[in-house]
Design an enzyme around this catalytic site. Structure first.
Site, PDB file in Angstrom:
ATOM      1  N   TYR A 151       0.862  -1.200   0.000  1.00 44.89           N
ATOM      2  CA  TYR A 151       0.000   0.000   0.000  1.00 44.89           C
ATOM      3  C   TYR A 151       0.895   1.246   0.000  1.00 44.89           C
ATOM      4  O   TYR A 151       0.671   2.174  -0.783  1.00 44.89           O
ATOM      5  CB  TYR A 151      -0.931  -0.011   1.219  1.00 44.89           C
ATOM      6  CG  TYR A 151      -1.794   1.239   1.297  1.00 44.89           C
ATOM      7  CD1 TYR A 151      -2.764   1.498   0.338  1.00 44.89           C
ATOM      8  CD2 TYR A 151      -1.617   2.179   2.320  1.00 44.89           C
ATOM      9  CE1 TYR A 151      -3.540   2.651   0.391  1.00 44.89           C
ATOM     10  CE2 TYR A 151      -2.395   3.330   2.385  1.00 44.89           C
ATOM     11  CZ  TYR A 151      -3.356   3.560   1.411  1.00 44.89           C
ATOM     12  OH  TYR A 151      -4.121   4.708   1.461  1.00 44.89           O
ATOM     13  N   LYS A 155       1.257   4.256  -2.850  1.00 47.12           N
ATOM     14  CA  LYS A 155       1.058   5.691  -2.590  1.00 47.12           C
ATOM     15  C   LYS A 155       2.356   6.480  -2.836  1.00 47.12           C
ATOM     16  O   LYS A 155       2.297   7.646  -3.206  1.00 47.12           O
ATOM     17  CB  LYS A 155       0.516   5.910  -1.169  1.00 47.12           C
ATOM     18  CG  LYS A 155      -0.939   5.438  -1.006  1.00 47.12           C
ATOM     19  CD  LYS A 155      -1.904   6.216  -1.927  1.00 47.12           C
ATOM     20  CE  LYS A 155      -3.346   5.818  -1.726  1.00 47.12           C
ATOM     21  NZ  LYS A 155      -4.281   6.583  -2.578  1.00 47.12           N
TER      22      LYS A 155
HETATM   23  P1  NDP Z   1     -13.421   4.293   1.026  1.00 46.34           P
HETATM   24  O1  NDP Z   1     -13.229   2.825   1.065  1.00 46.34           O
HETATM   25  O2  NDP Z   1     -14.506   4.889   1.838  1.00 46.34           O
HETATM   26  O3  NDP Z   1     -13.578   4.798  -0.481  1.00 46.34           O
HETATM   27  C1  NDP Z   1     -12.800   4.254  -1.519  1.00 46.34           C
HETATM   28  C2  NDP Z   1     -13.409   4.615  -2.854  1.00 46.34           C
HETATM   29  O4  NDP Z   1     -12.595   4.075  -3.902  1.00 46.34           O
HETATM   30  C3  NDP Z   1     -14.806   4.039  -3.023  1.00 46.34           C
HETATM   31  O5  NDP Z   1     -15.642   4.996  -3.616  1.00 46.34           O
HETATM   32  C4  NDP Z   1     -14.591   2.857  -3.955  1.00 46.34           C
HETATM   33  O6  NDP Z   1     -15.730   2.661  -4.770  1.00 46.34           O
HETATM   34  C5  NDP Z   1     -13.423   3.361  -4.815  1.00 46.34           C
HETATM   35  N1  NDP Z   1     -12.741   2.236  -5.443  1.00 46.34           N
HETATM   36  C6  NDP Z   1     -11.994   1.283  -4.838  1.00 46.34           C
HETATM   37  N2  NDP Z   1     -11.617   0.350  -5.734  1.00 46.34           N
HETATM   38  C7  NDP Z   1     -12.151   0.725  -6.931  1.00 46.34           C
HETATM   39  C8  NDP Z   1     -12.131   0.165  -8.234  1.00 46.34           C
HETATM   40  N3  NDP Z   1     -11.483  -0.984  -8.511  1.00 46.34           N
HETATM   41  N4  NDP Z   1     -12.799   0.797  -9.220  1.00 46.34           N
HETATM   42  C9  NDP Z   1     -13.446   1.952  -8.976  1.00 46.34           C
HETATM   43  N5  NDP Z   1     -13.499   2.539  -7.768  1.00 46.34           N
HETATM   44  C10 NDP Z   1     -12.866   1.928  -6.756  1.00 46.34           C
HETATM   45  O7  NDP Z   1     -12.011   4.907   1.471  1.00 46.34           O
HETATM   46  P2  NDP Z   1     -11.469   6.422   1.545  1.00 46.34           P
HETATM   47  O8  NDP Z   1     -12.518   7.390   1.194  1.00 46.34           O
HETATM   48  O9  NDP Z   1     -10.783   6.555   2.820  1.00 46.34           O
HETATM   49  O10 NDP Z   1     -10.363   6.362   0.384  1.00 46.34           O
HETATM   50  C11 NDP Z   1     -10.270   7.288  -0.671  1.00 46.34           C
HETATM   51  C12 NDP Z   1      -8.810   7.505  -1.016  1.00 46.34           C
HETATM   52  O11 NDP Z   1      -8.156   8.105   0.098  1.00 46.34           O
HETATM   53  C13 NDP Z   1      -8.042   6.231  -1.331  1.00 46.34           C
HETATM   54  O12 NDP Z   1      -7.179   6.488  -2.416  1.00 46.34           O
HETATM   55  C14 NDP Z   1      -7.216   5.986  -0.062  1.00 46.34           C
HETATM   56  O13 NDP Z   1      -6.046   5.277  -0.313  1.00 46.34           O
HETATM   57  C15 NDP Z   1      -6.949   7.421   0.351  1.00 46.34           C
HETATM   58  N6  NDP Z   1      -6.585   7.615   1.749  1.00 46.34           N
HETATM   59  C16 NDP Z   1      -7.413   7.165   2.760  1.00 46.34           C
HETATM   60  C17 NDP Z   1      -7.047   7.365   4.073  1.00 46.34           C
HETATM   61  C18 NDP Z   1      -7.855   6.844   5.215  1.00 46.34           C
HETATM   62  O14 NDP Z   1      -7.315   6.718   6.332  1.00 46.34           O
HETATM   63  N7  NDP Z   1      -9.145   6.548   5.036  1.00 46.34           N
HETATM   64  C19 NDP Z   1      -5.815   8.105   4.420  1.00 46.34           C
HETATM   65  C20 NDP Z   1      -5.037   8.507   3.290  1.00 46.34           C
HETATM   66  C21 NDP Z   1      -5.432   8.295   2.017  1.00 46.34           C
HETATM   67  P3  NDP Z   1     -16.438   1.238  -5.063  1.00 46.34           P
HETATM   68  O15 NDP Z   1     -16.133   0.340  -3.910  1.00 46.34           O
HETATM   69  O16 NDP Z   1     -17.879   1.588  -5.243  1.00 46.34           O
HETATM   70  O17 NDP Z   1     -15.807   0.799  -6.330  1.00 46.34           O
HETATM   71  C1  8X3 Z   2      -4.377   5.531   4.827  1.00 47.37           C
HETATM   72  C2  8X3 Z   2      -3.689   5.988   6.061  1.00 47.37           C
HETATM   73  O1  8X3 Z   2      -1.941   5.321   7.807  1.00 47.37           O
HETATM   74  O2  8X3 Z   2      -3.575   3.618   7.137  1.00 47.37           O
HETATM   75  O3  8X3 Z   2      -3.687   5.881   3.692  1.00 47.37           O
HETATM   76  O4  8X3 Z   2      -1.792   4.252   5.654  1.00 47.37           O
HETATM   77  S1  8X3 Z   2      -2.696   4.743   6.673  1.00 47.37           S
END
Ligand code: NDP
Ligand code: 8X3
Length: 250
Positions: A151, A155
């Site tokens: 992961y 990133k």
């Molecule tokens: P969620 O799981 O709530 O949202 C993830 C989104 O990505 C969903 O809308 C999902 O849609 C979509 N997604 C995942 N796989 C696919 C795919 N194969 N095709 C199309 N869409 C896809 O997580 P977050 O909102 O937290 O995550 C959003 C972003 O933020 C990600 O890139 C994550 O890595 C990043 N992030 C999150 C953090 C956290 O702690 N939550 C911290 C730092 C970064 P669906 O399942 O409907 O396809």
């Molecule tokens: C999501 C935040 O700390 O789980 O990107 O990697 S962490």
């Protein structure tokens, strides 16, 4: 103005789409879960006077991604703002013990999927000599923590791709930024751990970031004057100093 938000069916993408609707953007919202995208469209239509187009596809599938995007009418393809948000972590294992299917899912979604959609939209922005791209990275793109391995690598790739885009799109007046959050309570940990209860434990004893916190940060980026680009933002919960140090009261 038209914005596309990938991964708008939950979490950060969902809140970002609402924030953009509030700012008057017509929206293309994407994800695999049609029912969630319909719910978001309904909420936007009920609260804001903007148009919403749903694109339901798996961003890992290159041909599907291209076909769905190409099915858009030309007017909808004139995208001013791309939020590359779709992404996930799958599993939390040592690299020597890792599940290779999980690695492929993370690389295919977080890296290749981001590239597939960007490759379709960047030439359109170049043709219009304007545009803005915001890539959702992570503290995992700045640091590498035990069991975060692939992961974190995905990133780190997002960070590198962001820098490449910013350099190469410079002559065309296109702004490129990355937003790197620490822990945000969304569906992220449920997806990563495959278990609601285990996911709740991740955020126990401290106040994590919310998806709305990230949407507000993106709002700051998109409302800067034309001569200002914020290259990158690292945003953390107050109780989290870095990827391995969180102060929990439990
Ligand atoms: P969620 O799981 O709530 O949202 C993830 C989104 O990505 C969903 O809308 C999902 O849609 C979509 N997604 C995942 N796989 C696919 C795919 N194969 N095709 C199309 N869409 C896809 O997580 P977050 O909102 O937290 O995550 C959003 C972003 O933020 C990600 O890139 C994550 O890595 C990043 N992030 C999150 C953090 C956290 O702690 N939550 C911290 C730092 C970064 P669906 O399942 O409907 O396809
Ligand atoms: C999501 C935040 O700390 O789980 O990107 O990697 S962490």
């Amino acid at each position: 103005m038209i914005a596309m938000v990938t991964g708008a069916s939950s979490g950060i993408g969902y809140e970002t789409a609402l924030m953009l609707a509030k700012n008057g953007y017509n929206l293309i919202i994407t994800g695999r879960r049609m029912i969630n995208l319909e719910k978001l469209k309904f909420e936007i239509k009920n609260n804001f006077k903007v148009k919403v187009e749903i694109l339901c596809f798996d961003i890992r599938k290159r041909q599907e991604t291209e076909a769905v995007f190409n099915s858009l009418p030309d007017t909808w393809k004139q995208i001013d703002l791309l939020i590359n948000n779709a992404g996930l972590a799958a599993g939390l294992d040592f690299i020597f013990d890792g599940d290779i299917d999980n690695w492929e899912q993370m690389i295919d979604t977080n890296v290749k999927g981001l590239l597939y959609i960007s490759r379709l939209i960047m030439p359109i922005m170049i043709g219009r000599l304007k545009g803005q791209i915001i890539n959702i990275s992570s503290i995992a793109g700045k640091e590498t923590y035990p069991k975060g391995n692939i992961y974190c690598a995905s990133k780190h790739a997002v960070e590198s791709i962001t820098k490449a885009m910013r350099t190469e799109l410079l002559p065309y007046g296109i702004k490129v930024s990355s937003v790197a959050p620490g822990m945000v309570e969304t569906e992220f940990s449920i997806v990563r751990l495959g278990d609601q209860e285990k996911a709740k434990e991740v955020y126990k004893g401290f106040e994590p970031l919310t998806a709305k916190n990230i949407a507000e940060t993106i709002e700051f980026l998109i409302t800067r004057p034309q001569n200002v680009n914020i290259n990158e933002i690292v945003i953390m919960p107050t109780a989290q100093a870095n990827s391995t140090t969180t102060f929990k009261r439990i």
